[in-house]
Design an enzyme around this catalytic site. Structure first.
Site, PDB file in Angstrom:
ATOM      1  N   LYS A 194      38.459  47.774  35.909  1.00 17.17           N
ATOM      2  CA  LYS A 194      37.215  46.867  35.240  1.00 17.17           C
ATOM      3  C   LYS A 194      38.022  45.945  34.180  1.00 17.17           C
ATOM      4  CE  LYS A 194      33.194  49.487  36.334  1.00 17.17           C
ATOM      5  NZ  LYS A 194      33.842  50.535  36.982  1.00 17.17           N
TER       6      LYS A 194
HETATM    7  C1  LIG Z   1      33.604  50.977  38.579  1.00 18.34           C
HETATM    8  C2  LIG Z   1      34.715  51.948  39.209  1.00 18.34           C
HETATM    9  C3  LIG Z   1      34.442  51.846  40.568  1.00 18.34           C
HETATM   10  C4  LIG Z   1      33.442  51.339  41.354  1.00 18.34           C
HETATM   11  O1  LIG Z   1      33.640  49.933  41.546  1.00 18.34           O
HETATM   12  P1  LIG Z   1      32.334  49.152  41.786  1.00 18.34           P
HETATM   13  O2  LIG Z   1      32.693  47.637  41.620  1.00 18.34           O
HETATM   14  O3  LIG Z   1      31.005  49.528  41.114  1.00 18.34           O
HETATM   15  O4  LIG Z   1      32.232  49.429  43.432  1.00 18.34           O
HETATM   16  C5  LIG Z   1      35.375  52.647  41.232  1.00 18.34           C
HETATM   17  N1  LIG Z   1      36.330  53.450  40.326  1.00 18.34           N
HETATM   18  C6  LIG Z   1      36.410  53.175  39.205  1.00 18.34           C
HETATM   19  C7  LIG Z   1      37.656  54.028  38.337  1.00 18.34           C
HETATM   20  C8  LIG Z   1      35.495  52.779  38.335  1.00 18.34           C
HETATM   21  O5  LIG Z   1      35.703  52.401  37.110  1.00 18.34           O
END
Ligand SMILES: *Cc1c(COP(=O)(O)O)cnc(C)c1O
Length: 473
Positions: A118
């Site tokens: 993120k």
């Molecule tokens: C947020 C997250 C996901 C999922 O991603 P999306 O965009 O919600 O599909 C997968 N793995 C980790 C470690 C995350 O922080």
């Protein structure tokens, strides 16, 4: 470049308007009116670019120059994507794990400040918000609820930024020690950690209650940075292009991507990249036991579940039963038919499922859009972490393991399978230890972080108390 709602509202918005607004006025999600294309000549020229310049080139396709001028965007991407913040000059380096599965590679997206993917988009969002709020002469109070990754990525992106305050609710005592230290050790005056005596849903309910108080929301300019934010999606398109360029030497080659998925935000960016013309063969969507998305791609039935039917798993950032970005894909699936999307989401918003398995669009989905989906279990993830480690020496986290497991049988000769690494194993040390017998070692910086004083207020689940904290600032 103008944006429109998936549910047909006539208003059109610019990138910078969409950046700060949440849902469209009719409850839909904003998308580009027409998707930009990547030409063969551009792809060739992009091979020579460092990450920040590639980000500028890709994002320029989503932002009109009379909205944010090119020099400003270049300065923002250059300040964001640095070795200091992301650990390497490559920003998202690839590593092969041929010893586990020939042709499989891992693209590291988790070397930013909070060790999860993120950061890739959120770090840029912090700078875009500061720029946009500055020119509007506005202040934004970001209110959010987190069970871990989103909250910390938002705080590390917004810390010290002018015009932005962050109020982040987290369930007291329910995050890992590492996650607590990461969030609560921030001392920046514009970051406010609020630990709620309850579970994640209690935090989420408070955010909804505050946001539903429209007078309060307007008076204090309350906003969010959740996964439907288009700024985040567009910034994520960049690392698909980067991964493609790093795994190939000529534009005639194709690659596939495997993506650990929850809210459909990460893989939506892959879908956008593919629609823009990036030579992607397959988009492998991996879920854990919360398989609402895998179920759709395998059966044509979308059946969101209430939170009490959501399992707590060892890949907790994917414990989602209603994928907030999925509507954007369905809009494309049904050829931009907003009336149809609006009708389907009337069902979803009533808590009902929809079934499109008998439509021609669903039957042609795999060929047209390249999606294949699968799921993993807790036992699969443990076995995968162990086997990848034993055969390659590479340690992966539980989310990345989901995608590695699902993608393995789908690798085609001559087509690199790039698995997106969405978190580092140290964030999920307990489960990794169960798999390999030891905890991933902390770096010296991480050890120091674990000892820092914490800055958090703990409260009962009380909406008025949260409003008072915001008003008090
Ligand atoms: C947020 C997250 C996901 C999922 O991603 P999306 O965009 O919600 O599909 C997968 N793995 C980790 C470690 C995350 O922080």
């Amino acid at each position: 470049m103008q944006y429109l709602s998936t549910r047909g509202h006539p208003a059109r918005q610019s990138f910078s308007q969409v950046l700060l607004s949440g849902l469209a006025e009719d409850g839909g999600l904003m998308l580009p009116e027409t998707l930009p294309k990547i030409t063969d000549a551009e792809l060739t020229a992009w091979r020579a670019l460092p990450y920040h310049a590639l980000a500028h080139a890709v994002l320029s396709k989503f932002i009109a120059t009379d909205d944010i001028d090119s020099a400003t965007l270049a300065a923002l991407t250059k300040a964001t994507y640095t070795k200091e913040v992301f650990g390497t000059d490559d920003i998202t380096p690839l590593r092969k794990i041929d010893g586990y599965a020939p042709g499989m590679q891992i693209e590291a997206l988790s070397n930013g400040p909070t060790l999860a993917f993120k950061d890739m988009a959120m770090q840029l969002l912090g700078r875009l918000f500061e720029f946009e709020l500055g020119r509007r002469n506005q202040t934004l109070n970001i209110l959010g609820a987190t069970s871990g990754d989103t909250g910390s990525a938002a705080e590390y992106a917004m810390r010290g930024r002018k015009g932005v305050n962050v109020f982040m609710l987290s369930p007291a005592g329910r995050m890992s020690a590492f996650q607590r230290a990461q969030m609560y050790s921030l001392q920046d005056a514009n970051i406010h950690n609020i630990a709620v005596e309850g579970v994640f849903d209690d935090c989420q309910d408070i955010v909804k209650a505050v946001s539903n108080d429209l007078a309060f929301k307007r008076q204090y300019n309350i906003g969010t940075v959740n996964s439907i934010n288009w700024g985040r999606i567009s910034a994520q398109v960049v690392y698909y292009v980067k991964g493609y360029l790093a795994a190939t030497t000529a534009n005639a080659q194709k690659v596939s991507f495997a993506v650990p998925s929850g809210n459909f935000g990460n893989i939506l960016a892959g879908h956008i990249a593919r629609e823009m013309g990036l030579p992607i063969d397959t988009l492998v969507l991996a879920t854990n036991e919360n398989n609402v998305l895998a179920e759709f791609f395998n059966t044509g039935v979308y059946r969101p579940r209430p939170s009490k039917e959501t399992f707590e798993t060892s890949s907790p950032s994917m414990d989602i039963s209603k994928a907030s970005n999925f509507e954007r894909f369905v809009y494309h699936l049904f050829n931009n038919d907003a009336a149809r999307v609006a009708a389907l989401w009337r069902e979803v918003d009533q808590g009902r499922a929809f079934d499109v398995s008998q439509t021609a669009e669903w039957k042609g989905l795999r060929e047209r859009f390249g999606f294949v989906a699968g799921t993993s279990t807790h036992a699969d993830r443990l076995a995968t972490i162990r086997e990848v480690y034993e055969k390659t020496g590479s340690l992966i986290d539980t989310h990345t393991a989901d995608a590695v497991k699902v993608a393995r049988p789908l690798v085609k000769p001559g087509v690199p399978m790039i698995v997106l690494e969405t978190a580092l194993p140290v964030k999920f040390a307990d489960t990794v230890k169960d798999a390999v017998g030891f905890e991933p070692p902390l770096t010296a910086d991480q050890q120091a972080m674990m000892k820092l004083p914490l800055r958090v207020v703990q409260i009962a689940p009380d909406v008025e108390r949260v409003k008072a904290i915001i008003a008090g600032r």
